[in-house]
Design an enzyme around this catalytic site. Structure first.
Site, short mmCIF file in Angstrom:
data_model
loop_
_atom_site.label_atom_id
_atom_site.label_comp_id
_atom_site.label_asym_id
_atom_site.label_seq_id
_atom_site.Cartn_x
_atom_site.Cartn_y
_atom_site.Cartn_z
N TYR A 28 14.40 30.88 3.82
CA TYR A 28 13.25 31.77 4.34
C TYR A 28 13.31 32.12 5.74
O TYR A 28 13.58 31.07 6.71
CB TYR A 28 11.78 31.14 4.31
CG TYR A 28 11.21 30.88 2.84
CD1 TYR A 28 11.11 31.86 1.84
CD2 TYR A 28 11.38 29.58 2.17
CE1 TYR A 28 10.55 32.07 0.57
CE2 TYR A 28 10.94 29.29 0.87
CZ TYR A 28 10.63 30.62 0.12
OH TYR A 28 10.13 30.54 -1.11
N LYS B 210 0.80 -1.16 0.12
CA LYS B 210 -0.11 -0.01 -0.05
C LYS B 210 0.91 1.20 0.05
O LYS B 210 2.14 1.10 0.26
CB LYS B 210 -0.86 -0.16 1.46
CG LYS B 210 -0.18 0.13 2.46
CD LYS B 210 -1.10 -0.25 3.76
CE LYS B 210 -0.29 -0.37 5.06
NZ LYS B 210 -1.08 -0.69 6.12
#
Ligand SMILES: *Cc1c(COP(=O)(O)O)cnc(C)c1O
Length: 411
Positions: free
Chosen positions: A277, A48
């Site tokens: 940033y 999965k």
């Protein structure tokens, strides 16, 4: 993963950041699991979430070739993806399924979990309408303590009886899922296992015996033989990662994924220069830093800002400033080593020694688990598949490409 292989990986054109997947590790981990459980117990390879980030189709193929009996997915779509890639092995959906997906699953021979009479009835109706040639295999999911998906033990018999009485349906399996099998204390898992036994007793008293009973995830398999039952469902161990801090991976198992990149710029910071940033890092003195084109959109989490490290030029290089969406800046060793733009950076994963952070390390920096690190490697990161130290395939945003060498090494 080692340096010569890294050089081969970078001979493939493409963006610098790549996830290298060692198919031999996947196959070896299946073989190790088979050895642990023995010949009479099945192994379901849980693929999965794009095989926990490793690439569902390539991993599924490798796992089946190495002897996995069945594939486990979380959603019908994931099962269809495998069918579309040509996989013929039995596929079981482990999680809850929407009624609107039943036709698709039944039409593609994908086995479904059942936890209510209503859902079983909806599958029976769909099977009748489609006109399937053989009864649809269902696995009765019993909730023994996870309190997530499943029927309560008291309700299991009624669902099983319903399945038995409908000719369109077949009770292929009965299963449950453990909540705490990764913990050192085995008692909670034993309690769940006992509840499963009690439900199975009720079924057998009513003459219902499923073809296979399965309960163990990787942790359950590693914990004790008592949890192996008819089949084990292994996810994290298939990828060579441990299920939890209290549970080392088994001998013969090793991690399959390594994330690598290349330096794209080298800059000299003056004292006081800020990086990225928010300027959260300021150079305390002159410092050389390197740009690595990996960011949180690749799965390299923002939580690693000013905290994580990677390996460049053989040295541990700390993350400087904030990890941004696509780029990260790292400190470079001052004198040691000769580092140039284009040199490889080993970001994390499978490495023979501790000079590269493991997925467990990354999980710790981010306050999460290795599962979330692996599944978080986004589809933007090309997967480069290697076998016997040769690059055999690439899967990126353009699709899956088998490389020349595959034909020779596979012959
Ligand atoms: C994901 C999953 C597994 C595999 O778990 P691991 O801890 O990765 O081995 C097994 N069973 C079910 C029902 C699952 O959802």
């Amino acid at each position: 993963m080692d340096i010569p292989l890294l050089e081969r990986v970078f001979r493939i054109p493409g963006r610098s950041t790549r996830a290298v997947i060692d198919l031999d590790a996947i196959g070896g981990n299946v073989a190790a699991a088979k050895k642990i459980v023995g010949p009479s117990v099945g192994v379901m390879a849980v693929v999965k979430a794009n095989a926990y980030g490793h690439g569902a189709t390539a991993v599924a193929r490798e796992a089946v070739a190495a002897g996995a009996d069945q594939l486990g997915v979380a959603t019908v779509d994931e099962g269809v993806q495998l069918r579309n890639a040509g996989l013929k092995a039995p596929i079981l959906v482990l999680g809850p399924v929407d009624d609107s997906e039943i036709d698709l699953a039944v039409g593609r021979s994908i086995e479904l979990p059942v936890a209510s009479i209503e859902f079983a009835a909806a599958v029976a109706e769909a099977a009748e309408q489609i006109g399937v040639s053989s009864p649809v295999p269902l696995h009765l999911k019993i909730d023994t303590g996870m309190r997530r998906f499943g029927v309560e033990p008291e309700g299991a018999l009624a669902v099983a009886q319903f399945v038995r009485n409908r000719p369109e349906l077949r009770l292929r399996g009965v299963f449950t899922h453990f909540a705490r099998a990764d913990e050192a204390d085995e008692r909670p898992t034993r309690e769940q296992s006992d509840l499963l036994d009690a439900a199975l007793h009720q079924l057998s008293a009513a003459g219902i015996v499923p073809e296979v009973v399965h309960a163990a995830n990787s942790a359950g398999m590693l914990h004790s033989e008592r949890f192996h039952r008819g089949a084990v469902r292994i996810g994290i161990a298939l990828y060579g990662l441990r299920p939890g801090p209290d549970m080392p991976i088994a001998p013969g198992m090793r991690p399959a994924m390594t994330i690598v990149s290349r330096l794209r710029r080298i800059t000299n910071l003056a004292q006081g220069d800020a990086v990225s940033y928010g300027g959260t890092y300021r150079a305390a003195r002159e410092e050389r830093v390197g740009l690595v084109p990996i960011g949180y959109a690749d799965g390299y989490r923002r939580a690693f800002s000013n905290t994580g490290w990677m390996n460049a030029g053989g040295a541990a290089c700390r993350v400087r400033g904030r990890v941004s969406m696509d780029q990260t800046v790292i400190a470079l060793p001052g004198e040691a080593g000769h580092i140039e733009v284009g040199d490889p950076v080993v970001v994390a994963g499978a490495w023979p020694d501790a000079s590269v952070p493991s997925f467990d390390d990354l999980a710790e920096w981010a306050g999460t688990i290795n599962y979330e690190i692996a599944t978080g490697v986004s589809s933007r990161v090309p997967r480069v598949y290697v076998r016997k130290a040769a690059v055999v395939a690439v899967e990126d945003l353009f699709g899956h490409r088998v490389l020349e060498v595959d034909r020779t090494s596979n012959a």
